[in-house]
Each structure stands twice: as C-alpha cells, then as structure tokens.
Design a protein around this motif. Structure first.
Motif, short mmCIF file in Angstrom:
data_model
loop_
_atom_site.label_atom_id
_atom_site.label_comp_id
_atom_site.label_asym_id
_atom_site.label_seq_id
_atom_site.Cartn_x
_atom_site.Cartn_y
_atom_site.Cartn_z
N MET A 1 0.82 -1.19 0.00
CA MET A 1 0.00 0.00 0.00
C MET A 1 0.86 1.26 0.00
SD MET A 1 -3.41 -0.84 0.32
CE MET A 1 -4.20 0.43 1.23
N ALA A 2 2.06 1.16 0.54
CA ALA A 2 2.92 2.34 0.63
C ALA A 2 3.39 2.81 -0.74
CB ALA A 2 4.12 2.04 1.50
N CYS A 3 3.36 1.95 -1.73
CA CYS A 3 3.83 2.31 -3.07
C CYS A 3 2.72 2.83 -3.97
CB CYS A 3 4.47 1.10 -3.74
SG CYS A 3 5.94 0.51 -2.89
N LEU A 4 1.50 2.89 -3.46
CA LEU A 4 0.39 3.33 -4.29
C LEU A 4 0.28 4.85 -4.33
CD1 LEU A 4 -2.32 0.75 -3.22
CD2 LEU A 4 -0.95 0.75 -5.31
N PRO A 6 -1.26 8.58 -4.27
CA PRO A 6 -2.24 9.19 -3.38
C PRO A 6 -3.67 9.13 -3.93
CG PRO A 6 -0.29 10.56 -3.52
CD PRO A 6 -0.13 9.47 -4.53
N GLU A 7 -3.85 9.27 -5.22
CA GLU A 7 -5.18 9.21 -5.83
C GLU A 7 -5.81 7.83 -5.65
OE1 GLU A 7 -8.68 10.19 -7.68
OE2 GLU A 7 -7.10 11.51 -6.95
N VAL A 8 -5.02 6.79 -5.79
CA VAL A 8 -5.52 5.42 -5.60
C VAL A 8 -5.94 5.22 -4.15
CG1 VAL A 8 -4.90 2.97 -5.65
CG2 VAL A 8 -4.15 4.48 -7.50
N LEU A 9 -5.10 5.64 -3.22
CA LEU A 9 -5.42 5.50 -1.80
C LEU A 9 -6.69 6.29 -1.44
CD1 LEU A 9 -1.83 5.70 -0.29
CD2 LEU A 9 -3.26 3.67 -0.62
N LYS A 10 -6.80 7.49 -1.98
CA LYS A 10 -7.98 8.31 -1.69
C LYS A 10 -9.25 7.62 -2.19
CE LYS A 10 -9.22 12.14 -3.96
NZ LYS A 10 -9.09 13.49 -4.51
N ARG A 11 -9.21 7.07 -3.38
CA ARG A 11 -10.39 6.38 -3.92
C ARG A 11 -10.73 5.14 -3.11
NH1 ARG A 11 -9.81 6.32 -10.42
NH2 ARG A 11 -11.82 5.28 -10.22
N LEU A 12 -9.72 4.45 -2.60
CA LEU A 12 -9.97 3.27 -1.78
C LEU A 12 -10.55 3.64 -0.41
CD1 LEU A 12 -6.74 1.23 -2.51
CD2 LEU A 12 -9.05 0.69 -3.28
N TYR A 14 -12.08 6.52 0.62
CA TYR A 14 -13.38 7.17 0.58
C TYR A 14 -14.46 6.28 -0.02
CZ TYR A 14 -11.14 11.49 1.99
OH TYR A 14 -10.44 12.43 2.68
N GLY A 15 -14.05 5.22 -0.70
CA GLY A 15 -14.98 4.23 -1.22
C GLY A 15 -16.03 4.75 -2.18
N ARG A 16 -15.67 5.72 -2.98
CA ARG A 16 -16.63 6.30 -3.91
C ARG A 16 -16.72 5.53 -5.22
NH1 ARG A 16 -15.59 12.64 -2.63
NH2 ARG A 16 -16.33 12.49 -0.51
N ASP A 17 -15.92 4.51 -5.36
CA ASP A 17 -15.96 3.68 -6.56
C ASP A 17 -16.86 2.48 -6.29
OD1 ASP A 17 -14.14 4.92 -8.51
OD2 ASP A 17 -12.70 4.67 -6.88
N ALA A 18 -17.77 2.23 -7.21
CA ALA A 18 -18.72 1.13 -7.03
C ALA A 18 -18.10 -0.22 -7.35
CB ALA A 18 -19.94 1.36 -7.91
N VAL A 19 -16.94 -0.22 -7.97
CA VAL A 19 -16.32 -1.47 -8.38
C VAL A 19 -15.43 -2.03 -7.27
CG1 VAL A 19 -16.34 -0.85 -10.81
CG2 VAL A 19 -14.36 -0.31 -9.43
N GLU A 36 -0.26 6.38 -13.82
CA GLU A 36 -0.93 5.25 -14.47
C GLU A 36 -1.66 4.33 -13.49
OE1 GLU A 36 1.79 3.09 -16.97
OE2 GLU A 36 2.80 4.93 -17.56
N GLN A 37 -1.37 4.42 -12.21
CA GLN A 37 -1.89 3.47 -11.25
C GLN A 37 -3.42 3.45 -11.14
OE1 GLN A 37 -0.05 3.81 -7.42
NE2 GLN A 37 1.95 3.19 -8.19
N ALA A 38 -4.05 4.61 -11.04
CA ALA A 38 -5.51 4.64 -10.88
C ALA A 38 -6.19 4.04 -12.09
CB ALA A 38 -5.98 6.08 -10.65
#
Length: 50
Positions: A1-4, A6-12, A14-19, A36-38
């Motif tokens: 998780m430390a290598c992800l 910030p945008e990916v961590l924020k989406r995880l 806050y859970g705003r993604d339905a997938v 490219e991560q997100a």
C-alpha cells in the motif's frame, strides 16, 4: 500500500468507486508510475464486472 499513488489511496479510503478492487490489481499496479496506477487499478476492476 505504501507504493500506491495518493489518488488510488484516496479512492480506496473514501470508497466512492462502485467497483471492487482486488489485492492482485493493487499489487500489479504498485510498480507503475503514479500517473498510471488509478487507471490500471480501477479500469481492470470495472472490466471484470462487465
């Protein structure tokens, strides 16, 4: 998780993604540049739901 990105961590967190994002998706994209991560993490998850 430390290598992800910030945008990916924020989406995880806050859970705003339905997938669902798997640990495999996250571990596969951790080595990618942050820009490219997100796209990889969340686009792969969305395709799996279709």
């Amino acid at each position: 998780m430390a290598c992800l990105a910030p945008e990916v961590l924020k989406r995880l967190v806050y859970g705003r993604d339905a997938v669902a994002v798997t640990e495999i998706n996250l571990s596969n994209c951790a080595a990618l540049p942050w820009a490219e991560q997100a796209k990889v993490a969340f686009d792969d998850a969305e395709q799996g739901d279709a």
